[in-house]
Design an enzyme around this catalytic site. Structure first.
Site, PDB file in Angstrom:
ATOM      1  N   LYS A 155       2.143  -4.098  -4.401  1.00 40.97           N
ATOM      2  CA  LYS A 155       1.391  -4.401  -5.795  1.00 40.97           C
ATOM      3  C   LYS A 155       2.416  -5.360  -6.429  1.00 40.97           C
ATOM      4  CE  LYS A 155       0.220  -0.490  -7.373  1.00 40.97           C
ATOM      5  NZ  LYS A 155       0.878   0.303  -6.128  1.00 40.97           N
ATOM      6  N   ARG A 209      -4.055   5.242 -13.919  1.00 45.41           N
ATOM      7  CA  ARG A 209      -3.430   6.055 -12.840  1.00 45.41           C
ATOM      8  C   ARG A 209      -4.784   7.203 -12.815  1.00 45.41           C
ATOM      9  NH1 ARG A 209       1.527   5.722 -10.839  1.00 45.41           N
ATOM     10  NH2 ARG A 209       2.941   4.428 -12.351  1.00 45.41           N
ATOM     11  N   ARG A 238      12.116   1.761   3.807  1.00 45.05           N
ATOM     12  CA  ARG A 238      12.677   1.134   2.574  1.00 45.05           C
ATOM     13  C   ARG A 238      14.170   1.563   2.548  1.00 45.05           C
ATOM     14  NH1 ARG A 238       9.835   0.590  -3.076  1.00 45.05           N
ATOM     15  NH2 ARG A 238       9.719   3.039  -2.969  1.00 45.05           N
ATOM     16  N   ARG A 288      16.191   6.230  -0.694  1.00 42.49           N
ATOM     17  CA  ARG A 288      15.948   7.094  -2.024  1.00 42.49           C
ATOM     18  C   ARG A 288      15.378   8.548  -1.595  1.00 42.49           C
ATOM     19  NH1 ARG A 288      13.075   3.090  -5.987  1.00 42.49           N
ATOM     20  NH2 ARG A 288      11.697   4.365  -5.276  1.00 42.49           N
ATOM     21  N   ARG A 295       3.411  11.542  -2.666  1.00 46.05           N
ATOM     22  CA  ARG A 295       3.064  10.615  -3.435  1.00 46.05           C
ATOM     23  C   ARG A 295       1.763  10.083  -3.181  1.00 46.05           C
ATOM     24  NH1 ARG A 295       8.046   6.683  -2.811  1.00 46.05           N
ATOM     25  NH2 ARG A 295       6.838   5.329  -3.859  1.00 46.05           N
TER      26      ARG A 295
END
Length: 215
Positions: free
Chosen positions: A16, A92, A126, A159, A170
Site C-alpha cells: 500500500k 480499519r 524485511r 524489527r 498482525r
C-alpha cells in the site's frame, strides 16, 4: 478529470505504501495516512470529546491507541483540506468505514489482494537500518553488502513486529477487523480488486488504469 478521491485497502505487506506514493505523485493528490495525520495533529485540542487525554499526542506518548472518535475527527480534517487524496490505513473497521461515508464521497476503492504465505515471506524478510531507517529485503531488495545499509553503513536489523509469530498475529488482526471493510466496499461503483502478487510495476499499471477508468 478532477483530482480523484481514492481509498487503498489491503493487508500488511501488500504494498500500500509504495502504490499510495505512486498515486500521490502521478495524480497530484494528498497521501493521507492515519499515522501521518495523527503526527500532524498531535496538539489538536480534543478536550470537548470527553476523552482521557486532551490531545492525541498524549495517547501516543503513553503508547496507547488513540480512540476511534479522535482518529475520525483527524482524518476528516485531513480530507476536508485536501484537493483529491489517496487514503491509506483507514478505515480499519466497519465503524470507521461508516464514519468515512459521512465525511466524503470516494471515486475509487482499490483492494490489493495478496495470499497469506506471500505476505509472511515479504514481511519476515524485511530488514531495516538501525540508524537511518532505510528498508531492505533479504530476497527482493538486498543491500550491496550483506547486513550493511547502502545509505549510511548502519546495521540492518529485523524489527520485532517482523518475526513470523508477530506477522501472523498482525494478519489475524487484519482478517478479523479490516477484511470485513473490503466486503463492505465490494458493491461500491468504484471498487476494483488488484492482484498484489505481481511485480510492483505490474501492480502500478493496474492501479493507474483503474483510477483513470473509475475516477
Amino acid at each position: 478529470m478532477s483530482k480523484p478521491r481514492v481509498l487503498l485497502l489491503g493487508p500488511p505487506g501488500a504494498g500500500k505504501g509504495t502504490q499510495s506514493s505512486n498515486i500521490a505523485e502521478e495524480f497530484d493528490v494528498e497521501h493521507v495516512t492515519t499515522g501521518d495525520a495523527l503526527r500532524s495533529n498531535k496538539e489538536m485540542d480534543i478536550s470537548d470529546m470527553d476523552t482521557e487525554y486532551d490531545t492525541p499526542g498524549e495517547y501516543m506518548d503513553q503508547g496507547e491507541l488513540v480512540p476511534d472518535a479522535v482518529v475520525n475527527a483527524i482524518v476528516e480534517e485531513a480530507l476536508t483540506s485536501a484537493d483529491g487524496f489517496v487514503l491509506d490505513g483507514y478505515p480499519r473497521n466497519l465503524e470507521q468505514a461508516e464514519e468515512l461515508e459521512d465525511m466524503t464521497d470516494l471515486d475509487v476503492v482499490l483492494s490489493l489482494s495478496v495470499g497469506e504465505e506471500e505476505l509472511v515471506d515479504r514481511l519476515t524478510g524485511r530488514r531495516v537500518c538501525a540508524d537511518c531507517g532505510e528498508n531492505y529485503h533479504v530476497e527482493f531488495n538486498q543491500p550491496e553488502e550483506d547486513g550493511v545499509c547502502d545509505e549510511c553503513g548502519g546495521e540492518l536489523i529485523q524489527r520485532e513486529d517482523d518475526t513470523e509469530e508477530a506477522v501472523r498475529n498482525r494478519l489475524d488482526v487484519f482478517e478479523e477487523n479490516t477484511a470485513p471493510v473490503i466486503e463492505y466496499y465490494r458493491d461500491h461503483d468504484g471498487f476494483v480488486e488488484i492482484d498484489g502478487e505481481q511485480t510492483p510495476e505490474g501492480v502500478w499499471t493496474d492501479v493507474e488504469t483503474a483510477i483513470e477508468r473509475k475516477a
